[in-house]
Design an enzyme around this catalytic site. Structure first.
Site, short mmCIF file in Angstrom:
data_model
loop_
_atom_site.label_atom_id
_atom_site.label_comp_id
_atom_site.label_asym_id
_atom_site.label_seq_id
_atom_site.Cartn_x
_atom_site.Cartn_y
_atom_site.Cartn_z
N CYS A 46 0.16 -1.64 -0.19
CA CYS A 46 0.17 -0.13 -0.19
C CYS A 46 0.94 1.34 0.00
O CYS A 46 1.22 1.46 -1.39
CB CYS A 46 -0.97 0.54 0.89
SG CYS A 46 -2.08 0.87 0.87
N HIS A 95 -3.55 -5.80 0.46
CA HIS A 95 -3.17 -5.54 2.12
C HIS A 95 -2.69 -7.25 2.35
O HIS A 95 -4.24 -7.90 2.65
CB HIS A 95 -3.92 -5.13 3.13
CG HIS A 95 -4.04 -3.55 2.91
ND1 HIS A 95 -2.83 -2.73 4.15
CD2 HIS A 95 -4.53 -2.43 2.43
CE1 HIS A 95 -2.72 -2.23 4.17
NE2 HIS A 95 -3.74 -1.61 3.35
N GLU A 141 -1.38 -8.99 4.27
CA GLU A 141 -2.26 -9.58 5.77
C GLU A 141 -3.78 -9.57 6.12
O GLU A 141 -3.77 -10.08 7.28
CB GLU A 141 -1.35 -7.95 6.69
CG GLU A 141 -2.14 -6.83 6.46
CD GLU A 141 -1.57 -5.76 5.30
OE1 GLU A 141 -1.14 -6.64 4.92
OE2 GLU A 141 -1.76 -5.10 5.65
#
Ligand code: XMP
Length: 509
Positions: A79, A167, A169
């Site tokens: 990001c 993202h 994660e």
């Protein structure tokens, strides 16, 4: 130092989650603020640049001298990290024209690139950004896109530097773990050998070297962190570790005796100190929650100081500090505002002149539990709910007396035992009862009563930062309420707390 991934934090709410995901791959990693890059040693196998609430277009936004890393180590910008890479080397980052928040699908994905190996066409990813990379420098290749974001992922030619605007994660990125594995294992070449056993062996060797033949004193709370830390130190230096477990009169029913007994079974050298009266005296007449915390904290320091002064030649203070406390204290944002002064963070005052040893300060809570299990600490201690340092002192609203503690201990005991008996204890992050400073009217037999109200609270959470109330079965709540009212003298009403955090907190004070 173990082989590791360096995560440079630009302030994203997800940075800790990136670290969690890397560790789930059995690879060690550390988070450092972007403006305090540690020395790049040969143990560091790759770098992840986190997201950020800032925009690379803002003046004074977080910046990094990329040249110390680029070309020397594999880099993955996530990001903001990817936008910074693009902008720095001549690309263009602009505000997004359409909202890029939430789930999206990678409609174009080039799986020839190592980062995207074995990912599926149409893979779902989680987007959360206000800016977008409009144009890339010539030597950057677009390697994945969504229908609305052309540059969803890129690679710099001839070097292992990647950027992704989504993202990986977050669990909503369904193949995010796969992508992180591709980076950490495939591209950085990490060996996936960082396990509890490896951690334990390395810590024991470290502790031995550091402490030598000195003595260590450590306060135990009965909680997971201090118990695991003490066990680890004990494995390293045996009875050179002396533990102090204080009965502050604010523990759960029978807790002092039971926990002390477990510690002794574990072979720890523990001094149990009955200081109940000292704490009740210190608390007499105090109603303000922060003043109560201070009184309890100070009384603890006095007792602990007195006990450790009786010991000869102590040089070290053992503490159960864990990684989130460390990250919080060095974070980009600075220590978060004190809403409540949780006195277990910060430890003991300087006058004790002891060096601190904190063997768990690189671990997350669930890793502490795993290490505890590998050390064969009994489940009764490892699986315990968190319990605040000031104990029942902040669950008795208003002033604290020995009699109120006794009442609340009985109520709490019925509730917690009930949760265990009904197989609900492990479904709950934390549970307990509050004794309210009001009375309400009731009837018992033909008599009108005017007695205390208690509130029960059970919450689900991952880290205590946010929490939601648990939907305990009505039948269970009904039974517990009946048991409490029938068995605990002085209580005639039970209520259940159905507020989440935020805006409420877990404790009532
Ligand atoms: P709150 O009430 O802030 O609680 O939502 C979050 C977590 O912290 C615990 N807590 C404390 N722990 N000393 C502690 O050691 C304190 O003063 C304290 N106050 C709250 C609370 O039990 C929950 O796990």
């Amino acid at each position: 130092m173990p082989e590791q991934i360096l995560i440079l934090d630009f302030g994203s709410q997800y940075t800790q989650l990136i670290a969690r995901r890397v560790r789930e791959l059995d690879v060690y990693c550390e988070i450092h603020p972007y403006n305090k890059v540690p020395e790049i040693t040969s143990d560091i196998k790759g770098v992840i640049l986190s997201g950020s609430p800032s925009s690379v277009r803002d003046e004074g936004s977080p910046d990094l001298d990329m040249d110390v890393l680029r070309g020397k180590l594999p880099i993955l910008g996530v990001c903001y990290g990817s936008q910074l890479l693009a902008q720095k080397y001549g690309g263009e980052v602009l505000p997004s024209e359409i909202r890029e928040y939430g789930r999206a699908k990678l409609s174009h994905i080039d799986t020839h690139y190592d980062l995207l190996k074995e990912m599926s066409h149409g893979s779902q990813v989680w987007m959360s950004h206000g800016d977008t990379i409009k144009n890339l420098p010539d030597n950057f290749d677009v390697i994945a896109s969504t229908d609305s974001v052309r540059v969803a992922a890129f690679k710099i030619k001839e070097e292992e530097t990647y950027g992704i605007q989504f993202h990986p994660e977050v669990t909503h990125s369904t193949e995010g773990k796969n992508l992180l594995r591709n980076f950490v294992v495939g591209i950085c070449g990490c060996a996936q050998d960082w396990t509890s056993d490896v951690f334990i062996d390395a810590s024991i060797a470290d502790l031995k070297a550091k402490i030598g033949s000195d003595k260590v004193v450590m306060g135990l709370s009965g909680g997971v962190d201090s118990s695991v830390a003490a066990t680890l130190i004990h494995r390293a230096i045996g009875d050179q570790l002396i533990c102090v477990f204080v009965d502050n009169g604010l523990l759960r029913k029978n807790e002092f005796e039971e926990v002390l007994d477990s510690y002794k079974h574990m072979g720890l050298n523990v001094i149990g100190v009955d200081a109940k009266q000292k704490f009740y005296d210190a608390l007499a007449g105090i109603t303000d929650p922060e003043a109560k915390r201070k009184a309890i904290g100070n009384a603890f320091i006095e007792v602990f100081d007195e006990e450790s002064n009786k010991l000869e030649g102590v040089k070290w203070l053992g503490q159960g500090t864990i990684y989130p406390d460390v990250i919080e204290s060095i974070s980009v944002k600075g220590p978060s505002a004190t809403i409540k002064s949780h006195h277990n963070v910060g430890g003991l005052p300087d006058f004790m002149k002891l060096s601190v040893v904190e063997p768990l300060n690189t671990l997350f809570k669930d890793e502490v539990r795993e290490v505890g299990r590998a050390l064969e600490i009994v489940e009764k201690i490892i699986g315990r709910h968190p319990f605040p340092g000031p104990g029942l002192g902040i669950r008795i609203l208003g002033d604290v007396t020995a009699e109120k503690v006794k009442t609340l201990q009985e109520v709490d005991h019925i509730f917690i035992k009930g949760l265990k008996d009904h197989g609900l204890y492990d479904e709950v992050w934390q549970a307990g009862a509050m004794l309210l400073p009001i009375q309400s009217v009731g009837v018992m037999g033909d008599e009108r009563t005017y007695e205390k109200v208690v509130a029960l609270r059970a919450v689900g959470s991952v880290d205590g930062m946010t929490a939601d109330w648990i939907h305990l079965p009505y039948e269970f709540l009904g039974k517990i309420s009946n048991d409490i009212i029938n068995k605990v003298k002085g209580v005639n009403r039970v209520v259940y707390d159905i507020s989440s955090k935020p805006p409420a907190t877990i404790e009532w004070e």
